[in-house]
Design a protein around this motif. Structure first.
Motif: not given
Length: 131
Positions: A115-116, A119-120, A122-123
């Motif tokens: 998940k982390e 998220a990275r 995607d950012d």
């Protein structure tokens, strides 16, 4: 995805190890080296499903003459016992000349912190899209 090598233009992957000064951490316990932060069952499954590299991928030189002029990000795994963070930090500065980011997790960060990591990534994609 796991932690990645950073090739130099024209460098065959087989030459990367010596050219970068990589020092193999040694040891026969691949779980301890690559998957130490995974639950035991997932680590065993990851090792069971591990795939080697295609023959071409370790002998053919990286085909570009230079790194392309595109936004480039490097995410270093702080807990990687194979591509150790201090080694990767120096390599990033030398070969990419970029500021790198770091994430907790082992060489198999996609399994230890999915998940982390998502998220990275995607950012990063959003920043490129918005710029």
């Amino acid at each position: 995805m796991s932690a990645a090598m950073i090739p130099a233009p024209g460098e065959p992957p087989g030459d990367w190890w010596a050219a970068t000064g990589f020092e193999d951490p040694g040891g026969d316990d691949q779980v301890a080296t690559f998957c130490h932060d995974l639950p035991p069952g997932l680590a065993a499954e990851a090792m069971r499903r591990g795939q080697g590299h295609a023959d071409r991928s370790v002998v053919e030189p990286w085909p570009l003459k230079a790194w392309p002029d595109v936004p480039t990000r490097l995410l270093i795994c702080r807990d990687d016992r194979f591509f150790r963070p201090e080694f990767m930090r120096g390599l990033a500065r030398e070969r990419l000349g970029i500021v790198f980011d770091e994430i907790g997790g082992s060489h198999m960060v996609m399994l230890s912190r999915p998940k982390e990591l998502a998220a990275r990534l995607d950012d990063y994609a959003r920043r490129i899209h918005d710029s």
